[in-house]
Design an enzyme around this catalytic site. Structure first.
Site, PDB file in Angstrom:
ATOM      1  CG  ASN A   9      -1.685   1.249   1.446  1.00  0.00           C
ATOM      2  OD1 ASN A   9      -1.799   2.061   0.527  1.00  0.00           O
ATOM      3  ND2 ASN A   9      -2.240   1.432   2.642  1.00  0.00           N
ATOM      4  CD1 TRP A  10       3.426   1.042  -2.869  1.00  0.00           C
ATOM      5  CD2 TRP A  10       3.386   2.174  -4.798  1.00  0.00           C
ATOM      6  NE1 TRP A  10       4.110   0.299  -3.810  1.00  0.00           N
ATOM      7  CE2 TRP A  10       4.103   0.963  -5.001  1.00  0.00           C
ATOM      8  CE3 TRP A  10       3.226   3.048  -5.878  1.00  0.00           C
ATOM      9  CZ2 TRP A  10       4.650   0.622  -6.224  1.00  0.00           C
ATOM     10  CZ3 TRP A  10       3.774   2.703  -7.114  1.00  0.00           C
ATOM     11  CH2 TRP A  10       4.481   1.506  -7.277  1.00  0.00           C
ATOM     12  CE  LYS A  11       0.182   3.420   4.887  1.00  0.00           C
ATOM     13  NZ  LYS A  11      -0.010   3.552   6.303  1.00  0.00           N
ATOM     14  CG  HIS A 100      -5.804   1.643   5.247  1.00  0.00           C
ATOM     15  ND1 HIS A 100      -5.375   2.614   6.111  1.00  0.00           N
ATOM     16  CD2 HIS A 100      -4.758   0.799   5.066  1.00  0.00           C
ATOM     17  CE1 HIS A 100      -4.116   2.369   6.441  1.00  0.00           C
ATOM     18  NE2 HIS A 100      -3.711   1.274   5.813  1.00  0.00           N
ATOM     19  CD  GLU A 102      -3.049   5.392   6.825  1.00  0.00           C
ATOM     20  OE1 GLU A 102      -3.009   5.448   5.592  1.00  0.00           O
ATOM     21  OE2 GLU A 102      -2.140   4.881   7.521  1.00  0.00           O
ATOM     22  CD  GLU A 172      -3.595  -2.829   7.400  1.00  0.00           C
ATOM     23  OE1 GLU A 172      -2.470  -3.040   6.968  1.00  0.00           O
ATOM     24  OE2 GLU A 172      -4.236  -1.795   7.138  1.00  0.00           O
ATOM     25  N   GLY A 178       2.342   2.041  10.764  1.00  0.00           N
ATOM     26  CA  GLY A 178       3.282   3.149  10.604  1.00  0.00           C
ATOM     27  C   GLY A 178       3.987   3.541  11.894  1.00  0.00           C
ATOM     28  CB  SER A 218       5.153  -1.914  11.901  1.00  0.00           C
ATOM     29  OG  SER A 218       4.716  -0.582  12.144  1.00  0.00           O
ATOM     30  N   GLY A 239       2.737  -1.236   4.319  1.00  0.00           N
ATOM     31  CA  GLY A 239       2.758   0.189   3.986  1.00  0.00           C
ATOM     32  C   GLY A 239       4.181   0.651   3.710  1.00  0.00           C
ATOM     33  N   GLY A 240       4.810   1.244   4.715  1.00  0.00           N
ATOM     34  CA  GLY A 240       6.129   1.873   4.566  1.00  0.00           C
ATOM     35  C   GLY A 240       7.153   1.025   3.837  1.00  0.00           C
TER      36      GLY A 240
HETATM   37  C1  PEP Z   1      -0.781  -0.058   5.911  1.00  0.00           C
HETATM   38  O1  PEP Z   1      -0.717   1.000   5.322  1.00  0.00           O
HETATM   39  O2  PEP Z   1      -1.743  -0.804   5.699  1.00  0.00           O
HETATM   40  C2  PEP Z   1       0.287  -0.420   6.846  1.00  0.00           C
HETATM   41  C3  PEP Z   1       0.180  -1.561   7.484  1.00  0.00           C
HETATM   42  O3  PEP Z   1       1.325   0.455   7.001  1.00  0.00           O
HETATM   43  P1  PEP Z   1       2.757   0.139   7.686  1.00  0.00           P
HETATM   44  O4  PEP Z   1       3.249  -1.162   7.086  1.00  0.00           O
HETATM   45  O5  PEP Z   1       3.620   1.296   7.320  1.00  0.00           O
HETATM   46  O6  PEP Z   1       2.527   0.008   9.152  1.00  0.00           O
END
Ligand code: PEP
Length: 257
Positions: A9-11, A100, A102, A172, A178, A218, A239-240
């Protein structure tokens, strides 16, 4: 056997040139192993909506799947700023992340809206990746399972036996997204087992065994093996670490047993 899914997930990151470069670097690592990886896993990236055409082009000829981070549930209409399922389909999008945290917490999406989007994705034969997860507060007060199962129940409203197996659930925990804090494999496995148990109760053993449940929060190249080798963890939503080609490629190659 459930195939694992590693989804990036590049956000709201990258511009066209950077997105193309990232895809190129990921492909250089993944494409040579595609035949082996395809035996038991799928790989997907979800760029920001406006970068989907560029990324679709950059992915041509690759087995890496294209996802979206969100969508509207209507096909068209007066919904300024929104993107519809047919628009995504026109660019070869096969998967869509819905609900998600967010979207839930910053943009106030509720279970009812998320359920409409899940139904729309299924209607258009896209794979919805429906996210559930508790906040730090809910976690600390021992309400994680209640929250997750309630989100699951409501998100699956009006979804029949034939459709549920096409849904991917992503657990999640909001406190892990994050933050660099990850649920331990045991914590995650316990929630995943409970999610599968709830699906079993409503849809029966065969369907519960078929539904994939990803972990997100994470995930990185160091913790991925211990997470995805748990029996009820069918992959990762990343994500990251999905923005760094070498980390993402290492996550894709995770040891799964
Ligand atoms: C996400 O965006 O779904 C996520 C899990 O982010 P991260 O891996 O950065 O915690």
């Amino acid at each position: 056997m459930r195939r694992k899914l590693i989804a990036g997930n590049w956000k709201m990151h990258l511009l066209p040139a950077g997105a193309r470069a990232l895809v190129e670097r990921i492909r250089a690592e993944i494409d040579p192993l595609a035949a082996t990886l395809a035996k038991d896993r799928e790989v997907m990236v979800a760029p920001p909506a406006i970068l989907i055409p560029a990324v679709a082009q950059a992915l041509a000829g690759s087995s890496i799947l294209l996802g979206a981070q969100n969508m509207h549930y209507e096909d068209k209409g007066a919904f300024t700023g929104e993107v519809s399922p047919p628009m995504l389909l026109a660019y070869g999008v096969t998967h869509v992340i819905l609900g998600h945290s967010e979207r839930r917490h910053i943009f106030h999406e509720n279970d009812e809206l998320i359920n409409k989007k899940v139904l729309a994705a299924l209607h258009h034969r896209m794979t919805p990746i429906m996210c559930v997860g508790e906040t730090q507060d809910e976690h600390d007060s021992g309400r994680a399972l209640d929250v997750v199962l309630r989100q699951l129940q409501r998100g699956l409203e009006n979804i029949g036996d034939d459709h549920v197996i096409r849904i991917v659930i992503a657990y999640e925990p909001v406190w892990a997204i994050g933050t660099g804090r990850t649920a331990t494999p045991e914590q995650a496995e316990a929630i995943h087992g409970a999610i599968r148990g709830a699906i079993l109760e409503r849809y029966g053993r065969e369907r519960a065994d078929a539904v994939r449940i990803l972990y997100g929060g994470s995930v990185n190249d160091e913790n991925v093996d211990s997470l995805v080798s748990k029996p009820d963890i069918d992959g990762a939503l990343v994500g990251g670490a999905s923005l760094k080609a070498d980390s993402f490629a290492r996550i894709v190659k995770a040891r799964t047993r």
